[in-house]
Every structure is written in structure tokens, then in C-alpha cells.
Write a protein that holds these residues in place. Structure first.
Motif, PDB file in Angstrom:
ATOM      1  N   UNK A 176       0.709  -1.088   0.025  1.00 23.64           N
ATOM      2  CA  UNK A 176      -0.044  -0.021   0.072  1.00 23.64           C
ATOM      3  C   UNK A 176       0.935   1.288   0.010  1.00 23.64           C
ATOM      4  N   UNK A 177       2.226   1.182   0.316  1.00 23.23           N
ATOM      5  CA  UNK A 177       3.051   2.323   0.442  1.00 23.23           C
ATOM      6  C   UNK A 177       2.673   3.090   1.340  1.00 23.23           C
ATOM      7  N   UNK A 178       1.901   2.991   2.518  1.00 21.21           N
ATOM      8  CA  UNK A 178       1.443   3.787   3.445  1.00 21.21           C
ATOM      9  C   UNK A 178       2.764   4.114   4.300  1.00 21.21           C
TER      10      UNK A 178
ATOM     11  N   UNK B  80       5.836   8.779 -11.855  1.00 17.00           N
ATOM     12  CA  UNK B  80       7.396   9.305 -12.176  1.00 17.00           C
ATOM     13  C   UNK B  80       7.480  10.685 -11.243  1.00 17.00           C
ATOM     14  N   UNK B  81       6.605  11.058 -10.688  1.00 14.08           N
ATOM     15  CA  UNK B  81       6.771  12.235  -9.940  1.00 14.08           C
ATOM     16  C   UNK B  81       7.748  12.196  -8.636  1.00 14.08           C
TER      17      UNK B  81
ATOM     18  N   UNK C 179      10.433  10.155  -3.325  1.00 11.87           N
ATOM     19  CA  UNK C 179      10.646  10.661  -2.079  1.00 11.87           C
ATOM     20  C   UNK C 179       9.851   9.712  -0.714  1.00 11.87           C
ATOM     21  N   UNK C 180       8.914   9.834  -1.106  1.00 21.16           N
ATOM     22  CA  UNK C 180       7.806   8.953  -0.025  1.00 21.16           C
ATOM     23  C   UNK C 180       8.179   7.567   0.065  1.00 21.16           C
TER      24      UNK C 180
ATOM     25  N   UNK D  24      11.236   3.569   3.506  1.00 23.44           N
ATOM     26  CA  UNK D  24      12.287   2.572   3.418  1.00 23.44           C
ATOM     27  C   UNK D  24      13.170   2.746   4.614  1.00 23.44           C
ATOM     28  N   UNK D  25      13.592   4.225   4.545  1.00 20.64           N
ATOM     29  CA  UNK D  25      14.423   4.692   5.769  1.00 20.64           C
ATOM     30  C   UNK D  25      13.819   4.334   7.312  1.00 20.64           C
TER      31      UNK D  25
END
Length: 389
Positions: free
Chosen positions: A8-10, A363-364, A369-370, A375-376
């Protein structure tokens, strides 16, 4: 492969301790020319302000970062064992001084430094990005490919996460390097806040302008595009090819052939802002590459709302949606000639909104960055939850 970013990339929650502190990311680069420098600039601009980015890189590449990151350089212009040694010594000094929370190694030759850090220095969360797997450049089954693949596989698995820049490279990693914890974070391009420059491209309802951007070498496939274009001009007279870039190995007989064509305009190398003016003005971008790890110019073209004619090699087919944002063409001259002959201005104009939408959604730089923030954060959270860290 274990996923560090959920589907979900939340945003991933951090412990309060991790939230309260400024976090440092140390990037180690054996080279930062071209794509890697762009990658680092976008990362710095698009990730959370909680992350301070430090970069170790060759002295003569420092200008590529345009003063946007904190840099420490080592002096070495030629790729050699000495250069790797200087990179390693410099990276170790910065790590001791700054005590980074995350280590991030870029491109194949930085793997030696990553192995040293993991063996001889206190363990920290470690990321590696190959920026294109080195083994993929060689013929399948060749001894060089086998040797390089063996080294890449066994060195890359030292990293806690390996970032692949395209879906094509992610699939390659999963199929060939099963012990590597590969994740996909597609490349991106920054939005253009500056006012576009006036275009020098002549636009009219009766002329169809095709654009090529890049080196005029074998990898980029300009030889195939030029021959296909010349054949296409025999079938229709309204075509014009604009070339932004130049030959990298000096003049040749092929150079003279290009110069003699009245339907081709050579513009030479241009600044990123000038390239954008060409992308804004032309009807379609041609990307006939023989191989590409990603194909950043495709994303740049979509940012301008310009459709793309791309070859069916490597990562390119994953970037273009046929009949929506362009077409994917088999890498044969006859196919490219036919595709060029069939181009219609009104069809290309109808694709522009879909191209812009693809840029915004896929591709924005904010998406890029999100995903790195996620990941970080996950890596720091795992570190904080480990009693031995």
C-alpha cells in the motif's frame, strides 16, 4: 524476498525516539557522473527534512551535485585500485566523524566498500543500489557475465535492502539473485518550477517533429533510428528529426550522413532546462535504445505531456502504455520505419493528458521521496527494536 515497503506504500510508524532525532544517511559513490548525481539530488529534495544526506564521491564529480548535498571528496580521476582505496579511506573517516544512521552504497564498485564496512565497522542499516546490474551488459551465457553475476550476487546479499530502479531490474534480481533482498523503487524526475524557455523548434500543423535525446552511440540506438527515419521520409515529406546530443567517439562517416540530411537538425548538448523546451515542443520522443536500466528521458517526456516511441528492450516496455502514452516497437529497422510512417499529429495530441497523468501518478519525485522515507523509517525502526544495535 522480504518486503521492506508494504504494497500500500503507506507511511510506516516510527518509535518516538526515532521521530525526535535528526537522522543521517551516508552515501558512498565510486562515481557520481550523470544519473547517480541526478538520483541523489532528487532524493535530497524529495525525502523528509529529518534526513541529512552526506555523500562521499570523487572530487571531479562534486560539481554534478550542484551544491545540494554535504559532500566529502577523494582525489582520483581514473578508475583503479588506488581510487577504490581512497574511496574506502574517505568513507571510513566520514562514518567515524558523522556516525550515520544508514549507509547507502551506489553502483557496482562501491560493493567493495560495503563489504569492508560490514566486516570491520559497527553494523548499521545498509542499502545498496546497483543503478543497473553490471552483469546485464554482457551476453547471456558468457564467462564475463557469469563471473560478474557471481560477484554481484554474493556481495549484494550483505545489504539489508537492495533498491532496483525499474521493474525490469527487479525481475532480473528475483530470477538471478535469490538471496538478495531486492525491492523496487522506480526512478523519478523533479517537477519543473521554472518558466519554460522559448522553443527553437518550428511547430506547424503540417510538420511532425520527432525528438531524440542522448549520446549518439550504439547503446542509445541512434543508428537504427536515423536509418528508419530516412526510409520513412521517402513515404511522407512532413517529418523532421531533432537531435539533442552528440557523438561521443568523434566524427565519422555516419556523422557526415546525418549532417547532409535536410530533414534532421543537430542541436548538440543542451542544459536540462533547454531539453525540456524541446520535449514541450516536439510531437513525440524516440527512444530506440539497445539496453536501458530505466530510461529517465521517458519520464521527462511524460512530464512535458509528450508521447514516446520506445524500443522493446530491457526496461523500456514497462514504461510505455501502448496506444495511451506511446508505442513499443520491436528493435528492427523495418518496424521503426513503419511506426514512424504511421504517426499522426492528432493522435499524439490526444495522448498528452494521459502522459501528464502518468508522470504525476508514477514518475513524480514526491512518490520517489515518499517510498524512500518509508524504507528509511522501516530500517531505523528495525534498528531501534534490536537490543544489540
Amino acid at each position: 524476498m522480504k518486503a521492506l515497503i508494504d504494497e500500500s506504500r503507506s507511511p510506516l510508524p516510527l518509535s518516538q525516539t526515532a521521530y525526535d532525532q535528526q537522522l543521517k544517511v551516508l552515501h558512498v559513490c565510486e562515481t557520481a557522473k550523470g544519473g547517480i548525481a541526478t538520483y541523489l539530488r532528487i532524493m535530497r529534495a524529495s525525502t523528509s527534512e529529518r534526513y541529512e544526506h552526506y555523500v562521499v564521491l570523487p572530487e571531479h564529480h562534486a560539481g554534478e551535485l550542484q551544491g545540494t548535498l554535504k559532500t566529502t571528496t577523494f582525489n582520483s580521476k581514473k578508475r583503479s585500485i588506488l581510487r577504490l582505496g581512497r574511496m574506502l579511506v574517505t568513507a571510513r573517516q566520514v562514518a567515524i566523524t558523522e556516525k550515520p544512521d544508514i549507509l547507502f552504497f551506489h553502483s557496482t564498485f562501491s560493493l567493495t566498500a560495503m563489504l569492508f564496512f560490514c566486516l570491520f565497522l559497527p553494523r548499521r542499516p545498509t542499502i545498496y543500489c546497483p543503478h543497473g546490474w553490471a552483469a546485464m551488459q554482457f551476453a547471456p551465457g558468457s564467462m564475463r557475465r557469469k563471473l560478474i553475476a557471481f560477484a554481484e550476487h554474493h556481495l549484494s546479499k550483505v545489504a539489508d535492502a537492495v533498491v532496483n530502479i525499474s521493474a525490469y531490474e527487479q525481475r532480473y534480481c528475483e530470477a538471478n539473485y535469490p538471496k538478495v533482498n531486492g525491492i523496487l523503487i522506480e526512478n523519478a524526475v523533479e517537477p519543473c518550477d521554472e518558466k519554460p524557455l522559448p522553443s527553437i523548434v518550428h511547430t506547424s500543423p503540417t510538420q511532425l517533429n520527432i525528438l531524440f535525446v542522448g549520446r549518439l552511440d550504439r547503446q542509445k540506438g541512434f543508428d537504427l533510428l536515423f536509418r528508419a527515419f530516412c526510409e520513412a521520409t521517402k513515404a511522407r515529406t512532413d517529418l523532421h528529426l531533432h537531435v539533442v546530443g552528440d557523438f561521443v567517439l568523434g566524427k565519422s562517416q555516419f556523422t557526415a550522413q546525418v549532417a547532409q540530411s535536410s530533414d534532421v537538425t543537430m542541436h548538440g548538448w543542451k542544459t536540462p532546462r533547454e531539453v525540456r523546451s524541446f520535449l514541450d515542443a516536439c510531437d513525440i520522443l524516440a527512444v530506440p535504445s539497445r539496453w536501458e536500466g530505466f530510461g529517465l528521458v521517458v519520464a521527462e517526456s511524460f512530464r512535458s505531456g509528450t508521447p514516446v516511441l520506445a524500443s522493446d528492450r530491457c526496461a523500456l516496455p514497462d514504461l510505455v502504455s501502448p496506444d495511451e502514452t506511446g508505442w513499443v516497437v520491436p528493435f528492427e529497422q523495418v518496424n521503426w520505419t513503419d511506426a514512424i510512417v504511421r504517426l499522426e499529429k492528432h493522435t499524439l495530441r490526444k495522448m498528452r493528458d494521459r502522459c501528464l497523468e502518468t508522470y504525476e501518478n508514477r514518475f513524480h519525485a514526491s512518490r520517489f521521496g515518499h517510498e524512500f522515507d518509508c524504507l528509511f523509517q522501516k530500517m531505523i525502526e528495525c534498528k531501534c527494536s534490536c537490543p544489540t544495535s
